[in-house]
Design a protein around this motif. Structure first.
Motif, PDB file in Angstrom:
ATOM      1  N   THR A 249       0.812  -1.231   0.000  1.00 55.63           N
ATOM      2  CA  THR A 249       0.000   0.000   0.000  1.00 55.63           C
ATOM      3  C   THR A 249       0.840   1.274   0.000  1.00 55.63           C
TER       4      THR A 249
ATOM      5  N   VAL B 138      -0.135   5.296  -1.186  1.00 53.12           N
ATOM      6  CA  VAL B 138       0.003   6.464  -0.317  1.00 53.12           C
ATOM      7  C   VAL B 138       0.824   7.547  -1.014  1.00 53.12           C
TER       8      VAL B 138
ATOM      9  N   THR C 174      -9.678   0.558   1.223  1.00 49.57           N
ATOM     10  CA  THR C 174      -8.221   0.646   1.204  1.00 49.57           C
ATOM     11  C   THR C 174      -7.729   1.507   2.358  1.00 49.57           C
ATOM     12  N   ARG C 175      -8.437   2.607   2.632  1.00 48.65           N
ATOM     13  CA  ARG C 175      -8.044   3.487   3.755  1.00 48.65           C
ATOM     14  C   ARG C 175      -8.180   2.758   5.087  1.00 48.65           C
TER      15      ARG C 175
END
Length: 408
Positions: free
Chosen positions: A200, A204, A214-215
Motif C-alpha cells: 500500500t 500512499v 483501502t483506507r
C-alpha cells in the motif's frame, strides 16, 4: 516401619536417590552401606513426619508429577495382587519396587507405612488428597467395608481408563481446529503488519483519495504496526476480566448457562456432562456407596454450576422421599430419555446398571457429535479465512482498478 528418603553414592561414585524401609535412620544407613552405597543424607519420608515438620503429606514439583496413567496402572496392579489373595502390605511392597516414578514410589511407601501401623487403606490414601480424588477414596472405603476391595479397585481402574480414553478422543478431535485457528491468526497478523504496508505504500505516495476499504486497511495496518502493545494489553485485560467474572458468584452461573445454550457446542458439552454424571454415579453405586453420598460426590465433579445446582436440588428431594426420576425430571438439562431410563432402573432395582448403559450411550453420542462438530468447524474456518483474505485483496485491487479507468 518408617520410610526414609536418601541420596547416596555408589561404588563408582555415581549419585543415587531412592527410599528404604528401616526402623531408624541409623538402620537405614547400615542398610545402604551393606549394599555398597554411601549415604549423603537420609530423612524420614512418611506423611506423619512431614506433617510434624509443618509440611504437607506431599509436595510435587513440575518435574515430579504423578500422571493419571500411573495412578490407573497402580490401581489395576493392586487389584490383581489382592485378587490373587496376596495381603495388602506385601502387595504395596511389590508395587513400590515396580514403580519407576520417584514421587509416586514415595507416596506408595507412605501408604504402606500407614497401613502397616494399623490404619485402613482409606485413611492411608486420604492423607494424599492431591493424588487420590474424593471418588477414589469413597470407593475404597466402600470396598473395605464390603470386603471386596479387589473388585472395587478393578472398577476404579476401568472407570479411570474409560474417562481417559474419552478425554483423549475429545482432545485429539479439537487439536486440529485449534492449530488451524492459531495458524490463521498468525498469517493474518503477518499479512496486515508486514506485507500490506509494503504494497500500500505505492498508493500512499500517489497522494490521491483512496477507496474507503483501502483506507481502512492501511489504517489497521499502521495501528497494529505502531501500537501492537496496546492491542496485546487490551486482549490480556479482557481475558483477565473475563476470568475474574467467570469465577465470581454471579458470573459463573451465567457463563455456564451461556455455554450450555451455544448452538452445537452446548449440546456436545451437555452430553459430556451427562455421560460423566452417569458413569461416576454408576461406579459409586456398584461399589456400595449410598445414593445420597454418591450424589454428593458427583455434585463436586460437575464442571457446570447449572447442572451442579440441579444435582444439589435432587439430593434435597431424595432426602424428602422423592425418587431420583422426579428429582431430575423437572430440569431442562436432563433430557426425557435420560430420566425415563433412570426411572426404569429405579423401578427394576438396577439403577447402577441402567446408569452404566446411559453413560455408554452418551459417550458414543459424544464421540459422533465431536466428529460432526469438528467437521463443521473446518469449513466455517476456511470460509471465514477466505472472506478476510478476499476483503484484503479487494482493498488492494480497488485503487488499481481506479487507476486503470483513469488511464483508459
Amino acid at each position: 516401619m518408617p520410610v526414609y528418603e536418601y541420596k547416596a553414592l555408589d561404588k563408582n561414585g555415581k549419585s543415587r536417590k531412592g527410599i528404604v524401609d528401616a526402623d531408624s535412620s541409623s538402620t537405614a544407613r547400615k542398610k545402604l552401606r551393606s549394599g555398597g552405597n554411601y549415604p549423603i543424607y537420609i530423612k524420614e519420608s512418611s506423611a506423619k513426619a512431614q506433617k510434624k515438620a509443618g509440611g504437607r503429606a506431599i509436595s510435587l514439583s513440575l518435574f515430579d508429577r504423578i500422571t493419571t496413567k500411573e495412578l490407573h496402572i497402580f490401581t489395576r496392579q493392586l487389584a490383581t495382587l489382592l485378587g490373587a489373595k496376596i495381603p495388602l502390605v506385601p502387595s504395596l511392597s511389590s508395587l513400590i519396587s515396580q514403580t519407576t516414578n520417584p514421587a509416586f514410589k514415595k507416596i506408595i511407601a507412605q501408604i504402606k507405612e500407614s497401613v502397616n501401623e494399623g490404619n485402613t487403606l482409606t485413611n492411608a490414601i486420604s492423607e494424599h488428597p492431591k493424588i487420590f480424588s474424593n471418588i477414589y477414596i469413597n470407593m475404597i472405603r466402600a470396598g473395605e467395608a464390603s470386603g471386596s476391595l479387589d473388585i472395587v479397585l478393578e472398577r476404579l481402574a476401568d472407570f479411570g481408563e474409560k474417562q481417559e480414553v474419552l478425554k483423549g478422543k475429545l482432545t485429539a478431535a479439537l487439536i486440529y481446529p485449534l492449530v488451524m485457528a492459531l495458524i490463521c491468526v498468525g498469517v493474518l497478523i503477518i499479512l496486515i503488519t508486514y506485507i500490506i504496508p509494503n504494497i500500500t505504500q505505492v498508493f500512499v505516495e500517489m497522494d490521491k483519495v483512496l477507496p474507503l476499504p483501502t483506507r481502512i486497511l492501511i489504517g489497521m495496518s499502521d495501528f497494529l504496526k505502531d501500537y501492537w502493545f496496546i492491542v496485546v494489553f487490551l486482549m490480556a485485560a479482557l481475558g483477565i476480566s473475563l476470568k475474574i467474572f467467570i469465577q465470581s458468584k454471579y458470573g459463573r452461573p451465567l457463563w455456564d448457562y451461556i455455554l450450555l445454550k451455544i448452538p452445537v457446542i452446548g449440546t456436545v458439552l451437555q452430553k459430556i456432562i451427562l455421560a460423566r454424571f452417569s458413569s461416576t454415579l454408576s461406579s459409586l453405586l456398584e461399589s456400595g456407596v449410598g445414593l445420597i453420598a454418591s450424589m454428593e460426590i458427583v455434585k463436586t465433579i460437575m464442571n457446570n454450576s447449572q447442572i451442579s445446582q440441579v444435582v444439589d436440588d435432587a439430593i434435597v428431594q431424595i432426602r424428602e422421599g422423592k425418587s431420583m426420576t422426579v428429582s431430575l425430571g423437572n430440569s431442562p438439562w436432563f433430557p426425557p430419555m435420560f430420566v425415563q431410563m433412570v426411572g426404569v432402573g429405579e423401578q427394576a432395582g438396577t439403577l447402577e446398571k441402567m446408569l452404566k448403559k446411559v453413560a455408554d450411550a452418551y459417550e458414543r453420542e459424544v464421540e459422533s457429535a465431536v466428529v460432526g462438530m469438528t467437521s463443521l468447524i473446518e469449513p466455517i474456518m476456511i470460509v471465514g479465512m477466505g472472506g478476510v483474505v478476499g476483503a484484503i485483496i479487494l482493498s488492494i485491487l480497488l485503487p488499481i482498478f481506479e487507476m486503470n479507468q483513469m488511464i483508459g
